[in-house]
Motif scaffolding. Structure first.
Motif, mmCIF file in Angstrom:
data_model
loop_
_atom_site.group_PDB
_atom_site.id
_atom_site.type_symbol
_atom_site.label_atom_id
_atom_site.label_comp_id
_atom_site.label_asym_id
_atom_site.label_seq_id
_atom_site.Cartn_x
_atom_site.Cartn_y
_atom_site.Cartn_z
ATOM 1 N N GLY A 41 0.826 -1.208 0.000
ATOM 2 C CA GLY A 41 0.000 0.000 0.000
ATOM 3 C C GLY A 41 0.853 1.248 0.000
ATOM 4 O O GLY A 41 0.563 2.221 -0.695
ATOM 5 N N PHE A 42 1.940 1.204 0.768
ATOM 6 C CA PHE A 42 2.844 2.353 0.852
ATOM 7 C C PHE A 42 3.395 2.709 -0.518
ATOM 8 O O PHE A 42 3.387 3.867 -0.926
ATOM 9 N N GLN A 43 3.832 1.688 -1.230
ATOM 10 C CA GLN A 43 4.411 1.953 -2.550
ATOM 11 C C GLN A 43 3.366 2.540 -3.497
ATOM 12 O O GLN A 43 3.635 3.505 -4.225
ATOM 13 N N VAL A 44 2.163 1.952 -3.448
ATOM 14 C CA VAL A 44 1.108 2.442 -4.343
ATOM 15 C C VAL A 44 0.740 3.882 -3.995
ATOM 16 O O VAL A 44 0.621 4.748 -4.863
ATOM 17 N N GLY A 45 0.611 4.154 -2.690
ATOM 18 C CA GLY A 45 0.261 5.511 -2.268
ATOM 19 C C GLY A 45 1.337 6.509 -2.652
ATOM 20 O O GLY A 45 1.050 7.630 -3.065
ATOM 21 N N HIS A 46 2.585 6.068 -2.515
ATOM 22 C CA HIS A 46 3.730 6.899 -2.859
ATOM 23 C C HIS A 46 3.653 7.320 -4.322
ATOM 24 O O HIS A 46 3.821 8.489 -4.668
ATOM 25 N N GLN A 47 3.355 6.364 -5.182
ATOM 26 C CA GLN A 47 3.310 6.650 -6.613
ATOM 27 C C GLN A 47 2.080 7.470 -6.982
ATOM 28 O O GLN A 47 2.157 8.405 -7.780
ATOM 29 N N LEU A 48 0.946 7.123 -6.356
ATOM 30 C CA LEU A 48 -0.288 7.823 -6.720
ATOM 31 C C LEU A 48 -0.239 9.279 -6.294
ATOM 32 O O LEU A 48 -0.722 10.161 -6.996
ATOM 33 N N SER A 49 0.384 9.546 -5.126
ATOM 34 C CA SER A 49 0.398 10.929 -4.655
ATOM 35 C C SER A 49 1.223 11.787 -5.603
ATOM 36 O O SER A 49 0.900 12.952 -5.838
ATOM 37 N N ALA B 155 5.315 14.921 -16.155
ATOM 38 C CA ALA B 155 4.441 13.800 -16.524
ATOM 39 C C ALA B 155 5.284 12.573 -16.860
ATOM 40 O O ALA B 155 4.954 11.454 -16.450
ATOM 41 N N ALA B 156 6.389 12.808 -17.582
ATOM 42 C CA ALA B 156 7.267 11.683 -17.919
ATOM 43 C C ALA B 156 7.863 11.075 -16.657
ATOM 44 O O ALA B 156 7.955 9.853 -16.519
ATOM 45 N N TYR B 157 8.237 11.944 -15.717
ATOM 46 C CA TYR B 157 8.824 11.458 -14.463
ATOM 47 C C TYR B 157 7.808 10.620 -13.690
ATOM 48 O O TYR B 157 8.146 9.551 -13.171
ATOM 49 N N VAL B 158 6.580 11.127 -13.620
ATOM 50 C CA VAL B 158 5.542 10.404 -12.879
ATOM 51 C C VAL B 158 5.347 9.017 -13.471
ATOM 52 O O VAL B 158 5.254 8.019 -12.749
ATOM 53 N N ASP B 159 5.312 8.947 -14.789
ATOM 54 C CA ASP B 159 5.147 7.637 -15.418
ATOM 55 C C ASP B 159 6.343 6.738 -15.131
ATOM 56 O O ASP B 159 6.193 5.536 -14.928
ATOM 57 N N ALA B 160 7.530 7.337 -15.076
ATOM 58 C CA ALA B 160 8.724 6.521 -14.834
ATOM 59 C C ALA B 160 8.737 5.972 -13.411
ATOM 60 O O ALA B 160 9.077 4.809 -13.201
ATOM 61 N N VAL B 161 8.365 6.792 -12.428
ATOM 62 C CA VAL B 161 8.409 6.291 -11.053
ATOM 63 C C VAL B 161 7.218 5.403 -10.739
ATOM 64 O O VAL B 161 7.219 4.718 -9.718
ATOM 65 N N PRO B 164 6.647 -0.336 -11.349
ATOM 66 C CA PRO B 164 6.853 -1.085 -10.100
ATOM 67 C C PRO B 164 8.299 -1.537 -9.897
ATOM 68 O O PRO B 164 8.692 -1.844 -8.778
ATOM 69 N N PHE B 165 9.089 -1.542 -10.955
ATOM 70 C CA PHE B 165 10.478 -1.971 -10.802
ATOM 71 C C PHE B 165 11.401 -0.811 -10.441
ATOM 72 O O PHE B 165 12.584 -1.015 -10.206
ATOM 73 N N HIS B 166 10.846 0.383 -10.419
ATOM 74 C CA HIS B 166 11.674 1.523 -10.027
ATOM 75 C C HIS B 166 11.744 1.576 -8.506
ATOM 76 O O HIS B 166 10.731 1.463 -7.817
ATOM 77 N N VAL B 167 12.949 1.721 -7.977
ATOM 78 C CA VAL B 167 13.114 1.829 -6.531
ATOM 79 C C VAL B 167 13.108 3.316 -6.166
ATOM 80 O O VAL B 167 13.937 4.067 -6.686
ATOM 81 N N PRO B 168 12.176 3.752 -5.313
ATOM 82 C CA PRO B 168 12.109 5.176 -4.986
ATOM 83 C C PRO B 168 13.431 5.664 -4.386
ATOM 84 O O PRO B 168 14.046 4.983 -3.564
ATOM 85 N N GLY B 169 13.859 6.829 -4.822
ATOM 86 C CA GLY B 169 15.093 7.405 -4.302
ATOM 87 C C GLY B 169 16.332 6.987 -5.062
ATOM 88 O O GLY B 169 17.408 7.538 -4.846
ATOM 89 N N LYS B 170 16.172 6.013 -5.958
ATOM 90 C CA LYS B 170 17.317 5.587 -6.778
ATOM 91 C C LYS B 170 17.264 6.301 -8.130
ATOM 92 O O LYS B 170 16.244 6.848 -8.505
ATOM 93 N N LYS B 171 18.381 6.246 -8.820
ATOM 94 C CA LYS B 171 18.420 6.876 -10.134
ATOM 95 C C LYS B 171 17.434 6.210 -11.084
ATOM 96 O O LYS B 171 17.221 5.003 -10.999
ATOM 97 N N ILE B 172 16.881 7.017 -11.966
ATOM 98 C CA ILE B 172 15.938 6.470 -12.934
ATOM 99 C C ILE B 172 16.736 5.840 -14.067
ATOM 100 O O ILE B 172 17.433 6.533 -14.799
ATOM 101 N N ALA B 173 16.632 4.537 -14.172
ATOM 102 C CA ALA B 173 17.432 3.831 -15.172
ATOM 103 C C ALA B 173 16.622 3.552 -16.434
ATOM 104 O O ALA B 173 17.167 3.070 -17.412
#
Lengths: 175, 194
Positions: A41-49, B155-161, B164-173
């Motif tokens: 849920g955290f990951q989904v919320g993170h992305q949706l926000s 918008a491009a960034y939002v789609d990239a993050v 599901p395989f993108h790790v938040p806080g890591k470089k966008i590969a």
């Protein structure tokens, strides 16, 4: 109220996810299953926000971010807003939804409830039913926490359900 | 020596003189012809001038670089990264002392951050404290163009993050993110007009 196919699919996915984590992957450790579901849920919320705040100015304070969750975020997810928002002005917010969409199709087995009421011995049975239902709430808790964390507000979210379709989320902001 | 930066500088003013704002607002057919010609006919040597954005960057909320890409043939990547780095301080200053930018309070688009003699740096700060930076050699960028660019970039960034395989806080590969960004960069100043 009309119900779209995709909505039933989401219901199905959420229930199956909970069932899979509680019944198969971590059958013996419910806390671990809860943690995993919350993390999803955290990951989904993170992305949706990130997506839903795209076209709006930055929030100035916590209340504004919480209001965003109550109004826009909730509308995007559940096509309705949070019904009631309470706060103690010291970092605790209670978001109450009187008709939480993911719980509208959930009902406790009346047979289990009856035995629970009459026999104290089988209290564990009723408990497990309540526990199964509360498992469904870890995902939305994670959603809220993920969204707020991404907005720069670290917090802890817990859920409470008293009578079924209604439930409330308690957000405690970490200072 | 300003040799690496002088070619784009020499081309920049000439292209802008050829297309004053009044001509840019001409009928779309003419407008696109004017803009397409340099890219079609003399692509190899005029590419830097058509490409007015020389560097873009995405920086996370802890000032960690998420994406950094320069669009020059010349070997000035380090210099551009330095410019980007300096601009981060300007963003911090803007956000922490909002009095100076009262009209644009809390707006995501931060406007011109950091003008140097060769470059202009524009910034954009999202609700989630992710910073977008754009370094351009075009010295008369319209705010609307920059805004438009950042909207697409975001918008491009939002789609990239959302991958599901993108790790938040890591470089966008993601390679598709890179491709999309370079398309946006190329369309800046040509496709966005009209």
């Amino acid at each position: 109220m009309g119900r779209e196919v995709s909505e039933s699919c989401v219901d199905g996915v959420v229930m199956e996810m909970v069932a899979a984590y509680c019944g198969r992957f971590y059958a013996a450790k419910p806390e671990l299953a809860a943690g995993r579901i919350e993390a999803i849920g955290f990951q989904v919320g993170h992305q949706l926000s990130e997506r839903y705040t795209m076209e709006r100015p930055r929030f100035t304070d916590h209340l504004e971010a919480i209001k965003f969750i109550c109004k826009d975020f909730w509308s995007e997810l559940f096509k309705k807003q949070i019904d009631n928002l309470k706060t103690n002005h010291r970092g605790t917010f209670v978001l109450q939804d009187n008709h939480f969409r993911w719980l509208t199709r959930v009902s406790l087995d009346p047979a289990v409830e009856n035995t629970d009421a009459t026999e104290n011995d089988s209290g564990s049975l009723g408990d497990s039913a309540a526990q199964t239902t509360s498992m469904l709430l870890y995902f939305p808790c994670g959603l809220i926490r993920g969204a707020l964390t991404n907005l720069g507000i670290p917090c802890a979210v817990s859920a409470d359900m008293s009578n079924l379709p209604a439930c409330s989320f308690v957000v405690r902001i970490k200072t | 020596m300003p040799s690496p930066s002088s070619p784009p500088r020499a081309h920049g003013p000439t292209t802008s003189r050829e297309q004053p704002p009044s001509i840019r607002r001409a009928p779309p057919s003419r407008c696109s012809r004017v803009n397409c010609r340099p890219a079609d006919s003399a692509a190899p040597d005029q590419l830097p001038s058509g490409n007015m954005i020389v560097c873009v960057a995405v920086v996370g909320h802890q000032n960690n670089p998420l994406y950094l890409q320069s669009f020059t043939e010349a070997d000035d990547a380090l210099k551009l990264h330095h410019v980007v780095h300096c601009s981060l301080d300007v963003i911090d200053e803007r956000v922490n002392n909002p009095k100076r930018s009262a009209p644009t309070l809390n707006e995501t688009f931060l406007g011109l951050l950091y003008p140097t003699e060769n470059y202009k740096v524009y910034g954009y700060l999202t609700n989630t404290k992710v910073k977008f930076l754009m370094v351009t050699t075009d010295l008369d960028v319209k705010d609307a163009d920059a805004r438009n660019f950042f909207r697409k970039f975001h918008a491009a960034y939002v789609d990239a993050v959302s991958n599901p395989f993108h790790v938040p806080g890591k470089k966008i590969a993601s390679r598709s993110f890179g491709a999309r960004v370079s398309t946006i960069v190329k369309s800046f100043g040509s496709g966005t007009v009209g």
